[in-house]
Scaffold this active site. Structure first.
Site, PDB file in Angstrom:
ATOM      1  N   CYS A 143       0.834  -1.191   0.000  1.00  0.00           N
ATOM      2  CA  CYS A 143       0.000   0.000   0.000  1.00  0.00           C
ATOM      3  C   CYS A 143       0.867   1.237   0.000  1.00  0.00           C
ATOM      4  CB  CYS A 143      -0.842  -0.022   1.262  1.00  0.00           C
ATOM      5  SG  CYS A 143      -1.634  -1.601   1.540  1.00  0.00           S
ATOM      6  N   GLU A 152      -1.830  -9.452 -18.012  1.00  0.00           N
ATOM      7  CA  GLU A 152      -1.934  -8.341 -17.056  1.00  0.00           C
ATOM      8  C   GLU A 152      -3.100  -7.407 -17.358  1.00  0.00           C
ATOM      9  OE1 GLU A 152       2.423  -6.918 -15.478  1.00  0.00           O
ATOM     10  OE2 GLU A 152       2.092  -6.856 -17.646  1.00  0.00           O
ATOM     11  N   HIS A 203       6.932 -30.833 -26.577  1.00  0.00           N
ATOM     12  CA  HIS A 203       7.039 -31.712 -25.401  1.00  0.00           C
ATOM     13  C   HIS A 203       5.877 -31.502 -24.434  1.00  0.00           C
ATOM     14  CE1 HIS A 203      10.943 -32.678 -26.928  1.00  0.00           C
ATOM     15  NE2 HIS A 203      11.328 -31.431 -26.865  1.00  0.00           N
ATOM     16  N   LYS A 247       1.655  -1.408  -9.115  1.00  0.00           N
ATOM     17  CA  LYS A 247       2.882  -1.086  -9.838  1.00  0.00           C
ATOM     18  C   LYS A 247       4.122  -1.595  -9.126  1.00  0.00           C
ATOM     19  CE  LYS A 247       5.152   0.678 -13.177  1.00  0.00           C
ATOM     20  NZ  LYS A 247       5.124  -0.113 -14.394  1.00  0.00           N
TER      21      LYS A 247
END
Ligand code: BG6
Length: 611
Positions: A2, A488, A504, A606
């Site tokens: 925060c 995102e 694979h 961020k």
């Protein structure tokens, strides 16, 4: 994780707190609040959601008072709601906290045992702090004495600011793990998660150290260390600007930041390359690069992918073994670190807790510490032996773009600097690579000019349930980054894969509804990449092919992709920097089509300053 702010002001404090929180919203935006002291009583205003919600509330009902604290939240304990929003308070104490109190349940039980009437109104770990302090105030202790008792009881990482009913000229702040800055004004004192939040209020900043706590009054502050002993801490004049960054004519910060890349790539390169001599000129550093035996790269999110590209560059050019780790894993992994090792940390914000703690672990293990950081004066910046500064400027969009490409630019220069220091980079090769790097800003501008075409391709991704990104060698991390960008901001499930690894397992995901973003720059791995892409196309995969004119011709000679992005032809060494841009743009336009919150996507922040 925060953002917190505290102001002992000589003017109405609520508007100042709000302005400060605007500069801290990158740390969390799922709820926010302030608390002020009005003729002795604590008054709170809190709102769920973005800061705009609190701003609206304060416009209608602004609490008086010249003393106050504020908070913008990224939920760890308890859902984003007004009830769980900070500041948390009893009638006597209010607190705004960043971090995690790991033993909060144990402390809660203790409070309830001592005071069965104590009422907990939230699901947060934080609220226990005010109840603990309240108990001690009721025992007759002063706020300072109460904090001296409570701090050693709290486990975990924290930074908090606290106000007390009836004590208009008092604020207490403390940090352990999470960052906290103290600001000196004229007859005013300030606390903030970083200097950026305080920049409009003061330039005189003291970065508190691990375990510090502060008893502040308008005329000054007493700083104590973890043992409770008075200490002096250095005050610096911050160079950070308080100006709030605007979007200009762009719809989103992310769009603006994508389009700023030619400029900021040039700015970053100009600090590390001598164009006349076509040589790398790394900043002086107290680290002898010629004697480094192993490099451990640690970072998180997008920054970690920059580290993965650097592994290819450093091992390929300088022959130094490189290990890349996500910081949250490295932190608790018992990897042997040689005496001649270098810890290399990459971070836009310089505050990401996992990366910071990985740095501290390397410090303890006697590694030299070099960091690639965008935010000056941040914790990682201050705790490193040397820093390569990425001159990307403030990055506001939560999904990192320009910070990533400038990290790559700095890391490319580092790889060259390492190779030259070890005498394994012939001048002609250095000049060729320097010329290729110097071309990049212009080449990126060419890709940006294809914005409309790339925007058109977003329609191919909008409805997809899964999207796969493929790349080989240093293009593999770009595939990982492309997938991360799409996840995102558009919330579409996407995976980046080493193209050779597809067969694979992941190729099982491919069907006619699966877009395949193939990152295929010119170079020694082009043919291999092409054959892997063909394998996916043969199973119905909808291939969007990113390559040069020549590369597209060779692809089309074998199969027509669903779509293509023609890329400028560049030296394979610098291709990862260039190919990062179209995958950013694809994700951006897909998110716009989906109407998601591009700059502040759900559940993200961020910079994450908790573990
Ligand atoms: C995440 C950000 O919180 O942290 C990502 O949303 C970022 O964009 C990651 O890549 C690492 O952050 P930093 O500041 O250490 O580079």
């Amino acid at each position: 994780m925060c953002g917190i702010i505290g102001i002992l002001g000589d003017r109405p404090v609520a508007p100042l707190l709000l302005e400060g929180l605007k500069r801290l919203e990158y740390r969390g935006y799922d709820s926010a609040g302030i608390a002020t002291l009005d003729s002795g009583g604590i008054v709170r205003r809190r709102a769920e959601g973005k800061l705009a919600g609190l701003e609206k509330l304060l416009a209608a009902d602004c609490p008086p008072g010249r003393t106050g604290i504020g908070h913008t939240r990224w939920a760890t304990h308890g859902a984003p709601s007004e009830n769980n929003a900070h500041p948390h308070a009893t009638a006597n104490v209010a607190v705004a906290h960043n971090g995690i109190i790991e033993n909060f349940q144990e402390l809660r039980a203790e409070v309830t045992a001592r005071n069965p009437n104590a009422v907990f109104t939230s699901e947060t770990d934080t609220e226990v702090i005010v109840h603990l302090v309240d108990l001690l105030l009721a025992d007759g202790l002063s706020p300072r004495q109460a904090l001296a008792r409570v701090l050693p009881r709290m486990e975990g990482a924290f930074a908090f600011v606290m106000i007390f009913r009836g004590a208009e000229d008092l604020m207490i702040g403390a940090r352990r793990g999470s960052p906290l800055a103290l600001g000196y004004g004229d007859g005013e004192m300030f606390f903030g998660s970083d200097a950026l939040a305080l920049a409009p209020l003061t330039r005189r900043i003291c970065y508190l150290q691990e375990g510090d706590w502060v008893v502040a009054r308008r005329d000054g502050a007493e700083i104590f260390d973890a043992a409770g002993l008075p200490v002096q801490r250095e005050t610096v004049q911050t160079a950070l600007s308080g100006a709030l960054i605007g979007k200009g004519n762009y719809r989103h910060f992310m769009e603006k930041e994508i389009h700023e890349q030619p400029t900021v790539l040039g700015d970053t390169l100009s600090t590390m390359l001598n164009p006349a001599r076509q040589t790398v000129t790394l900043p002086d550093m107290p680290i002898d690069l010629s004697r480094i035996g192993k490099i451990t790269i640690c970072a998180c999110g997008t920054a970690c992918y920059a580290g993965l590209v650097a592994k290819y560059w450093i091992e390929g050019l300088a022959g130094v073994p490189v290990e890349v780790d996500v910081a949250s894993e490295f932190r608790y992994r018992e990897s042997p670190l040689p005496a001649d090792g270098l810890g290399l940390f990459i971070s836009q914000s310089g505050e990401t807790m996992d990366t910071l703690e990985a740095l501290r672990r390397c410090r303890q293990a006697g590694q030299a510490i070099l960091s690639v950081v965008n935010a000056p004066e941040s914790s990682i910046w201050r705790e490193s032996d040397a820093v390569l500064h990425t001159h990307a400027g403030p990055e506001i969009g939560v999904a990192s773009t320009k910070a990533f490409t400038t990290q790559l630019m700095a890391l490319a220069c580092l790889a060259m600097g390492l190779a030259r220091a070890r005498g394994v980079l012939p001048p002609a090769r250095e000049a060729a690579l320097a010329a290729a790097l110097a071309e990049i800003p212009g080449r990126v501008a060419e890709v940006l000019a294809a914005d409309a075409h790339i925007a058109g391709l977003a329609a191919l991704l909008k409805e997809a349930r899964n999207v796969l990104y493929l790349g080989r060698g240093p293009a593999w991390p770009i595939a990982l980054e492309g997938a991360l960008k799409l996840k995102e901001i558009s919330y579409i499930h996407a995976e980046g894969h080493a193209a050779g690894e597809m067969k694979h397992g992941p190729i099982a995901l491919v069907d006619k509804d699966t877009p395949i973003i193939a990152i295929a720059p010119d170079g020694p791995l082009f043919e291999k990449t092409l054959s892997n892409v063909r394998e996916a196309a043969a199973r119905g995969g909808q291939v969007i092919f990113l390559s040069s004119k020549e590369g597209l011709k060779r692809m089309r000679a074998q199969a027509e992709p669903v779509a293509a992005i023609e890329m400028p032809a560049v030296d394979p060494f610098v291709a990862p920097i260039l190919y990062a841009v179209p995958v950013q743009m694809l994700a951006y336009h897909t998110a716009c089509l989906k109407g998601t919150d591009v700059d502040q996507p759900r559940n993200l922040a961020k910079s994450v300053t908790v573990e």
